[in-house]
Motif scaffolding. Structure first.
Motif, PDB file in Angstrom:
ATOM      1  N   ASP A  88       0.895  -1.292   0.025  1.00 36.97           N
ATOM      2  CA  ASP A  88      -0.015  -0.043   0.115  1.00 36.97           C
ATOM      3  C   ASP A  88       0.987   1.206   0.088  1.00 36.97           C
ATOM      4  O   ASP A  88       0.359   2.483  -0.046  1.00 36.97           O
ATOM      5  N   VAL A  89       2.178   1.157   0.162  1.00 38.53           N
ATOM      6  CA  VAL A  89       3.148   2.315   0.270  1.00 38.53           C
ATOM      7  C   VAL A  89       3.355   2.744  -1.046  1.00 38.53           C
ATOM      8  O   VAL A  89       3.784   1.957  -2.060  1.00 38.53           O
ATOM      9  N   ARG A  90       3.307   3.967  -1.559  1.00 32.04           N
ATOM     10  CA  ARG A  90       3.395   4.758  -2.782  1.00 32.04           C
ATOM     11  C   ARG A  90       4.434   5.707  -2.910  1.00 32.04           C
ATOM     12  O   ARG A  90       4.568   6.510  -1.835  1.00 32.04           O
ATOM     13  N   VAL A  91       5.317   5.162  -3.764  1.00 38.65           N
ATOM     14  CA  VAL A  91       6.330   6.355  -3.952  1.00 38.65           C
ATOM     15  C   VAL A  91       6.094   7.648  -4.175  1.00 38.65           C
ATOM     16  O   VAL A  91       5.011   7.819  -5.319  1.00 38.65           O
ATOM     17  N   GLY A  92       6.427   8.600  -3.838  1.00 37.84           N
ATOM     18  CA  GLY A  92       5.960  10.178  -3.973  1.00 37.84           C
ATOM     19  C   GLY A  92       5.007  10.667  -2.968  1.00 37.84           C
ATOM     20  O   GLY A  92       4.797  11.758  -2.702  1.00 37.84           O
ATOM     21  N   GLU A  93       4.319   9.762  -2.134  1.00 38.97           N
ATOM     22  CA  GLU A  93       3.550  10.043  -1.038  1.00 38.97           C
ATOM     23  C   GLU A  93       4.112  10.271   0.210  1.00 38.97           C
ATOM     24  O   GLU A  93       5.241   9.684   0.550  1.00 38.97           O
ATOM     25  N   SER A  94       3.367  11.027   1.089  1.00 39.64           N
ATOM     26  CA  SER A  94       3.997  11.464   2.390  1.00 39.64           C
ATOM     27  C   SER A  94       3.191  10.687   3.238  1.00 39.64           C
ATOM     28  O   SER A  94       1.903  10.621   3.190  1.00 39.64           O
ATOM     29  N   TYR A  95       3.890  10.187   4.339  1.00 35.82           N
ATOM     30  CA  TYR A  95       3.200   9.392   5.408  1.00 35.82           C
ATOM     31  C   TYR A  95       3.591   9.854   6.688  1.00 35.82           C
ATOM     32  O   TYR A  95       5.007  10.530   6.761  1.00 35.82           O
ATOM     33  N   ARG A  96       3.006   9.716   7.869  1.00 37.98           N
ATOM     34  CA  ARG A  96       3.699   9.861   9.222  1.00 37.98           C
ATOM     35  C   ARG A  96       4.323   8.736   9.643  1.00 37.98           C
ATOM     36  O   ARG A  96       3.785   7.501   9.554  1.00 37.98           O
ATOM     37  N   CYS A  97       5.674   8.744  10.042  1.00 39.82           N
ATOM     38  CA  CYS A  97       6.422   7.725  10.292  1.00 39.82           C
ATOM     39  C   CYS A  97       6.534   7.703  12.130  1.00 39.82           C
ATOM     40  O   CYS A  97       6.942   8.527  12.405  1.00 39.82           O
ATOM     41  N   GLU A  98       6.307   6.427  12.428  1.00 38.72           N
ATOM     42  CA  GLU A  98       6.263   6.361  14.111  1.00 38.72           C
ATOM     43  C   GLU A  98       7.381   5.343  14.501  1.00 38.72           C
ATOM     44  O   GLU A  98       7.125   4.215  14.138  1.00 38.72           O
ATOM     45  N   VAL A  99       8.512   6.104  14.861  1.00 38.47           N
ATOM     46  CA  VAL A  99       9.657   5.171  15.312  1.00 38.47           C
ATOM     47  C   VAL A  99       9.209   4.633  16.557  1.00 38.47           C
ATOM     48  O   VAL A  99       8.860   5.470  17.657  1.00 38.47           O
ATOM     49  N   THR A 152       7.074  13.509   9.485  1.00 38.59           N
ATOM     50  CA  THR A 152       6.553  13.139   7.765  1.00 38.59           C
ATOM     51  C   THR A 152       7.812  12.614   7.034  1.00 38.59           C
ATOM     52  O   THR A 152       8.823  13.220   7.110  1.00 38.59           O
ATOM     53  N   LEU A 153       7.373  11.571   6.435  1.00 35.48           N
ATOM     54  CA  LEU A 153       8.615  11.122   5.584  1.00 35.48           C
ATOM     55  C   LEU A 153       7.728  11.054   4.039  1.00 35.48           C
ATOM     56  O   LEU A 153       6.785  10.318   3.729  1.00 35.48           O
ATOM     57  N   THR A 154       8.528  11.380   3.089  1.00 34.15           N
ATOM     58  CA  THR A 154       8.135  11.486   1.823  1.00 34.15           C
ATOM     59  C   THR A 154       8.798  10.163   1.116  1.00 34.15           C
ATOM     60  O   THR A 154      10.018  10.430   0.893  1.00 34.15           O
ATOM     61  N   LEU A 163      16.321   8.503   4.831  1.00 31.86           N
ATOM     62  CA  LEU A 163      16.098   7.536   5.885  1.00 31.86           C
ATOM     63  C   LEU A 163      15.287   6.100   5.244  1.00 31.86           C
ATOM     64  O   LEU A 163      14.462   6.384   4.353  1.00 31.86           O
ATOM     65  N   THR A 164      15.714   4.792   5.684  1.00 32.24           N
ATOM     66  CA  THR A 164      15.279   3.843   5.309  1.00 32.24           C
ATOM     67  C   THR A 164      14.396   3.351   6.746  1.00 32.24           C
ATOM     68  O   THR A 164      15.142   2.899   7.809  1.00 32.24           O
ATOM     69  N   VAL A 165      13.084   2.903   6.613  1.00 31.57           N
ATOM     70  CA  VAL A 165      12.369   2.479   7.671  1.00 31.57           C
ATOM     71  C   VAL A 165      11.522   1.319   7.309  1.00 31.57           C
ATOM     72  O   VAL A 165      11.111   1.212   6.026  1.00 31.57           O
ATOM     73  N   PRO A 166      11.355   0.410   8.370  1.00 27.54           N
ATOM     74  CA  PRO A 166      10.258  -0.533   7.908  1.00 27.54           C
ATOM     75  C   PRO A 166       8.547  -0.042   7.466  1.00 27.54           C
ATOM     76  O   PRO A 166       8.455   1.075   8.315  1.00 27.54           O
ATOM     77  N   THR A 167       8.043  -0.536   6.647  1.00 29.20           N
ATOM     78  CA  THR A 167       6.807  -0.184   6.193  1.00 29.20           C
ATOM     79  C   THR A 167       5.899  -0.149   7.164  1.00 29.20           C
ATOM     80  O   THR A 167       5.025   0.761   7.288  1.00 29.20           O
ATOM     81  N   ARG A 168       5.784  -0.868   8.279  1.00 33.74           N
ATOM     82  CA  ARG A 168       5.009  -0.896   9.334  1.00 33.74           C
ATOM     83  C   ARG A 168       4.953   0.262  10.231  1.00 33.74           C
ATOM     84  O   ARG A 168       3.862   0.546  10.900  1.00 33.74           O
ATOM     85  N   TRP A 169       6.093   1.068  10.149  1.00 33.44           N
ATOM     86  CA  TRP A 169       6.142   2.291  10.859  1.00 33.44           C
ATOM     87  C   TRP A 169       5.478   3.493  10.131  1.00 33.44           C
ATOM     88  O   TRP A 169       5.086   4.449  10.456  1.00 33.44           O
ATOM     89  N   LEU A 170       4.924   3.400   8.798  1.00 34.00           N
ATOM     90  CA  LEU A 170       4.134   4.212   8.231  1.00 34.00           C
ATOM     91  C   LEU A 170       2.627   4.207   8.318  1.00 34.00           C
ATOM     92  O   LEU A 170       2.075   3.284   8.346  1.00 34.00           O
ATOM     93  N   HIS A 171       2.162   5.412   8.460  1.00 33.36           N
ATOM     94  CA  HIS A 171       0.704   5.681   8.767  1.00 33.36           C
ATOM     95  C   HIS A 171       0.152   6.792   7.931  1.00 33.36           C
ATOM     96  O   HIS A 171       1.033   7.751   7.372  1.00 33.36           O
ATOM     97  N   PRO A 172      -1.062   6.964   7.544  1.00 30.13           N
ATOM     98  CA  PRO A 172      -1.657   8.170   6.632  1.00 30.13           C
ATOM     99  C   PRO A 172      -1.654   9.179   7.721  1.00 30.13           C
ATOM    100  O   PRO A 172      -1.682   9.240   8.877  1.00 30.13           O
ATOM    101  N   LEU A 173      -1.339  10.493   6.887  1.00 30.61           N
ATOM    102  CA  LEU A 173      -1.098  11.709   7.557  1.00 30.61           C
ATOM    103  C   LEU A 173      -2.284  12.275   8.268  1.00 30.61           C
ATOM    104  O   LEU A 173      -2.137  12.714   9.402  1.00 30.61           O
ATOM    105  N   ASP A 174      -3.474  11.763   7.814  1.00 28.38           N
ATOM    106  CA  ASP A 174      -4.573  12.240   8.570  1.00 28.38           C
ATOM    107  C   ASP A 174      -5.028  11.352   9.626  1.00 28.38           C
ATOM    108  O   ASP A 174      -6.106  11.712  10.547  1.00 28.38           O
ATOM    109  N   THR A 175      -4.381  10.621   9.954  1.00 21.51           N
ATOM    110  CA  THR A 175      -4.672   9.713  11.472  1.00 21.51           C
ATOM    111  C   THR A 175      -3.834  10.241  12.521  1.00 21.51           C
ATOM    112  O   THR A 175      -2.743  10.668  12.263  1.00 21.51           O
TER     113      THR A 175
END
Length: 138
Positions: free
Chosen positions: A5-16, A46-48, A112-124
């Motif tokens: 579900d992760v798309r190149v060019g999109e921004s996500y909230r990354c929770e470490v 935020t991670l793009t 940064l390189t992060v596990p995709t499970r750390w990524l969440h939509p910005l609106d949550t």
């Protein structure tokens, strides 16, 4: 978030997470991001996304922050004016201050390189236990 579900060019909230056990988060998979992520434990930002590795289930992205620190390399003329011996490279490293001796914030981009499970939509909403890492010292 699921890797597919992760798309190149999109921004996500990354929770470490607050803890990064090496048996779960392999430093070899995360690579050069391991040390910065140690400092970012328990934060969100935020991670793009610039690339997704479906095998390793990681995403590479750009994080924009700010800093008052900078490094400037002196030209040969500047080094000579300062009375420094020629034939060397000189750098000034420090904090940029304005006329009132207040730090000047400059944009800073890090990869940064992060596990995709750390990524969440910005609106949550972020979890209450995480700190916002968009603040200057993170």
């Amino acid at each position: 978030m699921r890797t597919k579900d992760v798309r190149v060019g999109e921004s996500y909230r990354c929770e470490v997470p607050g803890s990064l056990p090496t048996r779960r988060y392999n430093p070899h998979t995360i690579g050069d991001s391991w040390l910065p992520l140690i400092w970012l434990r328990g934060t969100f930002f935020t991670l793009t996304i610039t690339d997704v590795d479906t095998q390793a289930r990681t995403a590479q992205g750009l994080r924009v922050g700010s800093t008052a620190r900078l490094t400037i390399e002196l030209t040969d003329d500047q080094a000579a004016t300062a009375g420094l011996p020629p034939g060397h490279t000189y750098r000034l490293d420090g904090t940029l201050l304005d006329a009132d001796d207040e730090p000047v914030e400059l944009p800073r981009v890090g990869e940064l390189t992060v596990p995709t499970r750390w990524l969440h939509p910005l609106d949550t909403p972020p979890p209450p236990a995480h700190r916002d890492a968009t603040l200057r010292r993170y």
